[in-house]
Enzyme design. Structure first.
Site, PDB file in Angstrom:
ATOM      1  N   ASP A  25       0.803  -1.271  -0.071  1.00  0.00           N
ATOM      2  CA  ASP A  25       0.050   0.021  -0.165  1.00  0.00           C
ATOM      3  C   ASP A  25       0.880   1.323   0.006  1.00  0.00           C
ATOM      4  O   ASP A  25       1.669   1.177   0.634  1.00  0.00           O
ATOM      5  CB  ASP A  25      -1.009  -0.053   1.018  1.00  0.00           C
ATOM      6  CG  ASP A  25      -1.710   1.207   1.374  1.00  0.00           C
ATOM      7  OD1 ASP A  25      -2.247   1.765   0.205  1.00  0.00           O
ATOM      8  OD2 ASP A  25      -2.201   1.695   2.598  1.00  0.00           O
ATOM      9  N   ASP A  29      -4.485   3.639   2.813  1.00  0.00           N
ATOM     10  CA  ASP A  29      -5.935   2.971   2.918  1.00  0.00           C
ATOM     11  C   ASP A  29      -6.052   1.553   3.360  1.00  0.00           C
ATOM     12  O   ASP A  29      -6.911   1.194   3.444  1.00  0.00           O
ATOM     13  CB  ASP A  29      -6.628   3.321   1.643  1.00  0.00           C
ATOM     14  CG  ASP A  29      -6.002   2.756   0.475  1.00  0.00           C
ATOM     15  OD1 ASP A  29      -5.360   1.935   0.663  1.00  0.00           O
ATOM     16  OD2 ASP A  29      -6.797   2.596  -0.431  1.00  0.00           O
ATOM     17  N   ASP A  33      -1.632  -1.299  -3.900  1.00  0.00           N
ATOM     18  CA  ASP A  33      -2.114  -0.599  -4.957  1.00  0.00           C
ATOM     19  C   ASP A  33      -1.155  -0.727  -6.090  1.00  0.00           C
ATOM     20  O   ASP A  33       0.050  -1.086  -5.785  1.00  0.00           O
ATOM     21  CB  ASP A  33      -2.434   1.125  -4.778  1.00  0.00           C
ATOM     22  CG  ASP A  33      -1.470   1.393  -3.755  1.00  0.00           C
ATOM     23  OD1 ASP A  33      -0.152   1.130  -3.996  1.00  0.00           O
ATOM     24  OD2 ASP A  33      -1.813   2.371  -2.867  1.00  0.00           O
ATOM     25  N   ASP A 102      -5.025 -10.980 -15.214  1.00  0.00           N
ATOM     26  CA  ASP A 102      -6.035 -12.003 -14.864  1.00  0.00           C
ATOM     27  C   ASP A 102      -7.491 -11.643 -15.225  1.00  0.00           C
ATOM     28  O   ASP A 102      -8.136 -10.773 -15.148  1.00  0.00           O
ATOM     29  CB  ASP A 102      -6.032 -11.946 -13.435  1.00  0.00           C
ATOM     30  CG  ASP A 102      -6.611 -13.453 -12.756  1.00  0.00           C
ATOM     31  OD1 ASP A 102      -7.326 -14.070 -13.570  1.00  0.00           O
ATOM     32  OD2 ASP A 102      -5.875 -13.882 -11.770  1.00  0.00           O
ATOM     33  N   ASP A 203      -9.145 -17.079 -15.734  1.00  0.00           N
ATOM     34  CA  ASP A 203      -9.699 -17.507 -14.461  1.00  0.00           C
ATOM     35  C   ASP A 203     -10.851 -18.670 -14.901  1.00  0.00           C
ATOM     36  O   ASP A 203     -11.601 -18.388 -15.779  1.00  0.00           O
ATOM     37  CB  ASP A 203     -10.526 -16.256 -13.845  1.00  0.00           C
ATOM     38  CG  ASP A 203     -11.089 -16.546 -12.810  1.00  0.00           C
ATOM     39  OD1 ASP A 203     -10.201 -16.922 -11.638  1.00  0.00           O
ATOM     40  OD2 ASP A 203     -12.385 -16.479 -12.492  1.00  0.00           O
ATOM     41  N   GLU A 245      -6.781 -21.487 -15.837  1.00  0.00           N
ATOM     42  CA  GLU A 245      -7.132 -22.046 -14.692  1.00  0.00           C
ATOM     43  C   GLU A 245      -8.302 -23.196 -15.081  1.00  0.00           C
ATOM     44  O   GLU A 245      -9.297 -22.920 -15.225  1.00  0.00           O
ATOM     45  CB  GLU A 245      -7.770 -21.020 -13.529  1.00  0.00           C
ATOM     46  CG  GLU A 245      -7.815 -21.940 -12.320  1.00  0.00           C
ATOM     47  CD  GLU A 245      -8.897 -21.101 -11.379  1.00  0.00           C
ATOM     48  OE1 GLU A 245      -8.703 -21.282 -10.164  1.00  0.00           O
ATOM     49  OE2 GLU A 245      -9.616 -20.430 -11.850  1.00  0.00           O
ATOM     50  N   HIS A 318      -3.654 -17.654  -4.795  1.00  0.00           N
ATOM     51  CA  HIS A 318      -4.359 -16.556  -3.682  1.00  0.00           C
ATOM     52  C   HIS A 318      -5.543 -17.640  -3.245  1.00  0.00           C
ATOM     53  O   HIS A 318      -6.257 -16.900  -2.473  1.00  0.00           O
ATOM     54  CB  HIS A 318      -4.734 -15.631  -4.446  1.00  0.00           C
ATOM     55  CG  HIS A 318      -5.485 -16.020  -5.809  1.00  0.00           C
ATOM     56  ND1 HIS A 318      -5.112 -16.393  -6.770  1.00  0.00           N
ATOM     57  CD2 HIS A 318      -7.105 -15.749  -5.871  1.00  0.00           C
ATOM     58  CE1 HIS A 318      -6.212 -16.606  -7.536  1.00  0.00           C
ATOM     59  NE2 HIS A 318      -7.312 -16.147  -7.313  1.00  0.00           N
ATOM     60  N   ASP A 319      -5.887 -18.792  -3.596  1.00  0.00           N
ATOM     61  CA  ASP A 319      -6.738 -19.546  -3.207  1.00  0.00           C
ATOM     62  C   ASP A 319      -6.413 -20.542  -2.405  1.00  0.00           C
ATOM     63  O   ASP A 319      -7.128 -21.631  -1.847  1.00  0.00           O
ATOM     64  CB  ASP A 319      -7.473 -20.223  -4.672  1.00  0.00           C
ATOM     65  CG  ASP A 319      -8.430 -19.220  -5.289  1.00  0.00           C
ATOM     66  OD1 ASP A 319      -8.513 -18.238  -4.998  1.00  0.00           O
ATOM     67  OD2 ASP A 319      -8.626 -19.270  -6.459  1.00  0.00           O
TER      68      ASP A 319
HETATM   69  C1  GLC Z   1     -10.970 -18.708  -9.498  1.00  0.00           C
HETATM   70  C2  GLC Z   1     -10.034 -17.510  -8.600  1.00  0.00           C
HETATM   71  C3  GLC Z   1     -10.832 -17.252  -7.472  1.00  0.00           C
HETATM   72  C4  GLC Z   1     -12.102 -16.949  -7.709  1.00  0.00           C
HETATM   73  C5  GLC Z   1     -13.201 -17.704  -8.752  1.00  0.00           C
HETATM   74  C6  GLC Z   1     -14.176 -17.161  -9.044  1.00  0.00           C
HETATM   75  O1  GLC Z   1     -11.311 -19.745  -8.875  1.00  0.00           O
HETATM   76  O2  GLC Z   1      -8.897 -17.778  -8.572  1.00  0.00           O
HETATM   77  O3  GLC Z   1      -9.882 -16.336  -6.538  1.00  0.00           O
HETATM   78  O4  GLC Z   1     -12.950 -16.821  -6.433  1.00  0.00           O
HETATM   79  O5  GLC Z   1     -12.288 -18.045  -9.734  1.00  0.00           O
HETATM   80  O6  GLC Z   1     -13.682 -16.023 -10.177  1.00  0.00           O
END
Ligand code: GLC
Length: 540
Positions: A25, A29, A33, A102, A203, A245, A318-319
């Protein structure tokens, strides 16, 4: 230096994923960013990566942290401006770092103009951009569930219709059967290519060919038709890297997705290895990891795509929970085990992805329920509570598998808020930043950071890592993961002890005189020490 105009440059590249909300950041905030990313490019250059996969920064109401896009051609003010984005692309390029955006093409936000128009009536030109089914308020088209819990259909009384959403109700699925939808998305992609973006992560791309009436989401009947068209019409630029993905990918499907003729994508993120320690089909119920199964899984992918496709290599995103907490040791062997896991992965064929903080051995976090921000975590909690689970058991699942484990702010310093923000961070900073942070890691030549830096360099220096054939050694050994890579006269051996105990290991004869390229203990010993990893190299 990589020549990025050359087809297939990404086969030699290492990518780094940034989750912008949690990276750096600069305006106080509490949310990361774009200017924060610009300010950390030197750090990434030092690590040696070739590209950044940037999780979504498009305009979004942030119901799912940007995976609900309300304008694909604009930057969310929370992250900055289009000028900041252009500057980031340029500043990264000056450091030979590509920006990979993404793309969320399966669905958009319910605040997107397309959906707001669609709500106006069946005659509206945008109505057919989404998937609608007629029916009364008590009779949804079927009983499909959304990925985040709850029904996959939401009723709109004014229309007397239900719309389909595989994720939150605020993420309506786009109707890929409508050619106008597809053309609008392709044009949007060209918009970003013209801005200098050098690739895309796509995605949940294996869900665009869905057929909700037959309850098909992943690997739908029209998926490959759509992917080939997308590739032809939107990715025709030489050299773009595209990463899909695909939770539903197996080796055979991945051969098609990542076919060397480039007819679909460069590679996919498949998740078979990431599901091996699930006790049920749901990620929330944890089972012990069988190393034998993990090895067999990697072998299948390494052998199965050899010469016929391309692997992406990852243990985090991130998941997913943090890998050191999952398959390593968060205690005494935290750094050693983080290095071991990295060695195991980075010796393989494919394109490695490092998720922010992985290079610092960042670990999971344990928060009370109120501390979590993720929509999926809260939906899961409520669902399990309704099913009669005890609070403690639900929290244990969240601590082990919740997505916010990966989303805590990046740990830059031992100081306040880990140097992430001067304000109040949007998600708690892990207390362990006092020990595990970038400043300390940069100063310590033996740190996990410098180990990753070295691994990246080794990949660049050793063609056998890119092109060699993979062979798994001792597939039945439950403690040690050992494999070789062979190409012409060059041979590489990777040996990893996945346990916290000493384990006997006999070096295969042909590697006895081999040179150590990297190891997480200084000198070799009789046996392998806890979480020991070695990568050695020799030529005939
Ligand atoms: C993918 C993303 C995830 C998101 C989902 C819906 O799995 O990696 O973070 O919540 O798609 O877009």
């Amino acid at each position: 230096m990589l020549d990025k105009r050359k087809r297939g440059w990404w086969q030699q590249a290492v990518f780094y994923q940034i989750y912008p909300k949690s990276f750096q950041d600069t305006d106080g905030d509490g949310v990361g960013d774009l200017r924060g990313i610009i300010s950390r490019l030197d750090y990434l250059q030092e690590l040696g990566i070739d590209g950044i996969w940037l999780s979504p920064v498009f305009r979004s109401p942030q119901v799912d942290n940007g995976y609900d896009v309300s304008d694909y051609r604009d930057i969310d003010p929370m992250f900055g401006t289009m000028a900041d984005m252009e500057e980031l692309i340029q500043a990264a390029k000056e450091r030979q770092i590509s920006i990979i955006m993404d793309l969320v093409l399966n669905h958009c936000s319910d605040q997107h103009i397309w959906f707001r128009e669609a709500l106006k009536g069946r005659e509206n030109p945008f109505h057919d951009y989404f998937l609608w089914r007629d029916g009364g308020p008590d009779t949804p088209p079927n009983d499909m569930e959304s990925v985040f819990g709850g029904p996959a259909w939401t009723y709109v009384p004014a229309l007397g219709q239900w719309y389909f959403h595989q994720f939150a109700p605020q993420q309506p699925d786009l109707n890929w059967e409508n050619e106008q939808v597809r053309q609008a998305l392709y044009e949007m992609i060209r918009f970003w290519v013209d801005k200098g973006v050098e690739g895309f992560r796509l995605d949940v791309i294996d869900q665009i060919g869905k057929d909700p009436d037959r309850k098909i989401t992943g690997n739908g009947p029209r998926l490959h038709f759509f992917l080939e068209e997308l590739s032809r019409e939107a990715f025709r630029e030489e050299g773009l890297v595209t990463v899909g993905e695909a939770w539903g990918a197996d080796v055979e499907r991945a051969r098609r997705y990542s076919a060397p003729d480039g007819s679909e994508l460069s590679m996919v993120f498949q998740f078979q290895h990431m599901c091996l320690d699930n006790a049920t089909w749901e990620k929330w119920d944890v089972a012990p990891l069988s190393l034998v199964k993990l090895k067999a899984c990697f072998r299948d992918w390494q052998e199965g795509l050899y010469g016929q496709g391309w692997n992406s290599l990852f243990l985090n995103n991130h998941d997913l929970p943090r890998i050191v907490s999952r398959w390593g040791d968060e205690g005494a062997y935290r750094e050693v085990s983080a290095k071991m896991l990295a060695t195991m992965l980075h010796g393989m064929q494919g394109t490695p992805y490092i998720y922010q903080g992985e290079e610092l051995a960042m670990a999971n976090i344990r928060l009370p329920l109120e501390g979590y921000q993720d929509v999926e975590i809260h939906n899961f909690y409520n669902k399990r509570l309704r099913l009669g689970y005890a609070h403690e058991d639900i929290m244990a699942s969240i601590w082990a598998r919740g997505r916010d484990n990966a989303r805590t702010p990046m740990q830059w310093t031992a100081g306040e808020n880990a140097g992430f923000t001067t304000g109040k961070p949007w998600l708690a900073v892990n207390e362990d930043h006092k020990t595990f942070n970038a400043q300390a890691a940069l100063a310590d030549p033996d740190s996990v950071f410098h180990y990753y830096r070295k691994l990246i360099q080794i990949r660049k220096d050793c063609p056998v890592i890119r092109d060699g054939r993979f062979s798994l050694l001792s597939p039945e050994d439950e403690h040690i993961f050992a494999y070789s890579r062979d190409m012409d006269r060059a041979h590489l051996l990777v040996v990893c002890n996945f346990t916290g105990q000493d384990r006997p290991f006999t070096m295969p004869a042909r590697f006895c005189q081999a040179r150590t390229l990297i190891a997480n203990y200084p000198e070799p010993a009789e046996s392998l020490r806890p979480y020991e990893a070695r990568m050695v190299y020799c030529e005939d």
